[in-house]
Design an enzyme around this catalytic site. Structure first.
Site, PDB file in Angstrom:
ATOM      1  N   TYR A  59      -9.550 -10.595 -38.750  1.00  0.00           N
ATOM      2  CA  TYR A  59      -9.257 -11.814 -38.008  1.00  0.00           C
ATOM      3  C   TYR A  59     -10.185 -12.958 -38.432  1.00  0.00           C
ATOM      4  O   TYR A  59     -11.399 -12.785 -38.545  1.00  0.00           O
ATOM      5  CB  TYR A  59      -9.405 -11.591 -36.499  1.00  0.00           C
ATOM      6  CG  TYR A  59      -9.384 -12.901 -35.733  1.00  0.00           C
ATOM      7  CD1 TYR A  59      -8.212 -13.617 -35.600  1.00  0.00           C
ATOM      8  CD2 TYR A  59     -10.559 -13.439 -35.207  1.00  0.00           C
ATOM      9  CE1 TYR A  59      -8.189 -14.841 -34.949  1.00  0.00           C
ATOM     10  CE2 TYR A  59     -10.551 -14.661 -34.556  1.00  0.00           C
ATOM     11  CZ  TYR A  59      -9.367 -15.363 -34.422  1.00  0.00           C
ATOM     12  OH  TYR A  59      -9.356 -16.570 -33.790  1.00  0.00           O
ATOM     13  N   GLY A  66      -7.074 -17.984 -33.654  1.00  0.00           N
ATOM     14  CA  GLY A  66      -6.470 -18.049 -32.336  1.00  0.00           C
ATOM     15  C   GLY A  66      -5.027 -17.596 -32.330  1.00  0.00           C
ATOM     16  O   GLY A  66      -4.678 -16.530 -32.842  1.00  0.00           O
ATOM     17  N   GLN A 415      -5.337 -17.258 -25.256  1.00  0.00           N
ATOM     18  CA  GLN A 415      -6.404 -17.240 -24.267  1.00  0.00           C
ATOM     19  C   GLN A 415      -5.746 -17.409 -22.887  1.00  0.00           C
ATOM     20  O   GLN A 415      -5.774 -18.468 -22.278  1.00  0.00           O
ATOM     21  CB  GLN A 415      -7.406 -18.364 -24.542  1.00  0.00           C
ATOM     22  CG  GLN A 415      -8.096 -18.246 -25.890  1.00  0.00           C
ATOM     23  CD  GLN A 415      -9.134 -19.330 -26.121  1.00  0.00           C
ATOM     24  OE1 GLN A 415      -9.790 -19.800 -25.204  1.00  0.00           O
ATOM     25  NE2 GLN A 415      -9.290 -19.729 -27.378  1.00  0.00           N
TER      26      GLN A 415
END
Length: 506
Positions: A59, A66, A415
């Site tokens: 990642y 994100g 998120q």
């Protein structure tokens, strides 16, 4: 000034990073990494490079950031790393205090030095060199939700160290490139995973909360010292600090607070003119301050753990060959602790404001004039001081609304739950500063009470504190502006109790 010319406080890694160390970072500090720590950082970087050459997905290195994790990163990893800093440099609002920004950089160094982030040793060394100077990047207050780390504040700080934006040097805002050049530091260059490693941690959250913890610990001691002096000036009986009484309640914080009160009141002589039972703002101080002390200790333990852990994603474990994707950047522990701290500090301010009112009230202050005026009616003494203290306490009450559960999804629901630990920590930091003003106001009133005939303290500790206040602050006769005096009293309390930040546990 050159880096090599600075004589600074020295911090050594490995070692425990504390809230008091963060305060030391206000000025130049020197961080020394052990050879083994440097080797571990380098080994982890080599491990990450091997993984990237093997084609293993990682990642933020082989992927977008994100919510764009499903897309491949470009082949130019330097551009990818520096581009992260670019698109996150979007903060707004007033600049953070330079002391917070420098503490944030120190906290990030401590996390990266654990050797699990895959950052280059040269980048860690560059951050250490900045701390050796007095420079502080200009970082806007708003932008972090306290998850995925303090991305936006850290991006602004790192961007400044890359030569973009502004840096504060000696209180003067300068173009970042100019400020770096003046101290002989080259602009920071990022490559590989450096960009994500630098911004993907809760460094601002833990730094702001750490500052708040350090100030709060001093404020507990200062508040107890002011209470003891108040009791002596008014001629209060001292049994409210009885060891047997407080131990019966079963709370260690109250036991420790009462012990400090007894120590400071040793030698005190009550007047015999006070009522059998004092108002709660005197009688219940061990219980109130003890609860604050317990809360400060808890918050300090949580923040210390955060400062000495690894806040990043993913983490790399070269010895076992593991790459672990997870959520070590999620600032929930410090968010809860900071909210608790804000509440505790507000109650300590409530106490000080009520004690100030007690001193101002001629019906309860053992014969002192109203408003502590040298000539009531013609002069108004500390009338304005009390009004300002009341306004400050109300501001603290409003700010004490918890932030840690104000979750609002963002980033395309990547998120989808966030802790807002950064806002909680910054609020706690501000609350600690406001409490200083309220304590400064009470200290000023105690000094004025002595001038107007309040009883001279008989205890050694009370006499010493009274003498310090009288030496630092002139009596209010006639009336004059007192804003500077309040701040001077607050600074004096900081100086007096810097070496004994809180009552020690038995």
């Amino acid at each position: 000034m050159t880096v090599s010319s600075v004589s600074a406080c020295v911090l050594r890694f490995p070692g425990l990073l504390t809230a008091r160390d963060l305060e030391a970072a206000r000025g130049p500090i020197r961080v020394e990494l052990s050879e083994s720590a440097l080797a571990r950082i380098g080994h982890c970087r080599e491990f990450v490079d091997e993984l990237l050459h093997s084609g293993r997905p990682i990642y933020g290195a082989t992927t977008g950031y994100g919510a764009l994790v499903g897309f491949s990163a470009g082949a130019d990893m330097t551009r990818h790393s520096q581009g992260l800093v670019d698109f996150l440099s979007v903060g707004q609002g007033p600049p953070l205090a330079p002391e917070l920004v420098r503490a944030m950089l120190l906290a990030r160094v401590w996390s990266l030095a654990q050797g699990n982030s895959g950052v280059s040793p040269e980048v860690v060394t560059a951050l250490i060199e900045v701390l050796t100077t007095g420079l502080a990047p200009v970082v806007p207050e708003y932008g972090s939700v306290g998850a995925s780390g303090d991305l936006v504040p850290l991006a602004h700080a790192i961007g400044a160290l890359m030569g973009r934006g502004e840096i504060i040097d000696g209180g003067i805002r300068l173009p970042a490139a100019q400020a770096l050049s003046a101290v002989g530091l080259p602009p920071l260059t990022l490559a590989g995973r450096d960009g994500l490693a630098l911004v993907n941690g809760t460094a601002l959250t833990s730094a702001a909360a750490g500052f708040a913890c350090a100030r709060a610990a001093r404020s507990v001691t200062a508040g107890l010292a002011l209470t003891a002096l108040l009791a002596e000036i008014l001629g209060v009986e001292t049994e409210f600090a009885s060891e047997a009484l407080v131990r019966a309640a079963g709370h260690q914080g109250a036991v420790d607070a009462a012990r400090l009160l007894r120590t400071r009141l040793a030698g005190a002589r009550p007047s015999g003119l006070r009522p059998l039972q004092e108002p709660y703002s005197l009688r219940c101080v061990p219980q109130l301050a003890g609860a604050v002390l317990t809360s400060v200790r808890h918050a300090t333990a949580v923040v210390t753990a955060d400062l000495n852990g690894v806040s990043d994603n993913p983490l790399f474990f070269p010895d076992t060959g593991e790459v672990v994707h997870g959520g070590n950047f999620f600032g929930q522990p410090v968010a809860f602790a900071a909210d608790l701290l804000s509440s505790a500090l507000t109650q300590l301010a409530n106490l000080a404001e009520r004690q100030l009112d007690l001193l101002m009230d001629p019906h309860r202050n053992t014969g002192l004039p109203p408003s502590l005026s040298a000539a009531p009616g013609r002069e108004h003494g500390l009338t304005g001081v009390q009004i300002a203290a009341t306004a400050t306490v109300v501001a603290m009450r409003r700010a004490a609304v918890p932030a840690a559960m104000q979750s609002l999804p963002t980033n395309q629901n990547n998120q989808d739950i966030v802790p807002f630990g950064t806002q909680a920590a910054l609020t706690a930091y501000e609350q600690a500063g406001r409490l200083r003003w309220v304590h400064g106001s009470l200290a000023l009133a105690l000094r004025q009470a002595r001038y107007l005939g309040g009883r001279a303290p008989r205890s050694e500790a009370g006499a010493a504190l009274s003498e310090e206040l009288c030496a630092a602050i002139a009596p209010v006769d006639p009336d004059r502006p007192l804003d500077v005096d309040i701040r001077r009293a607050a600074d004096l309390l900081d100086d007096l109790f810097a070496c004994c930040p809180e009552p020690a546990e038995e």
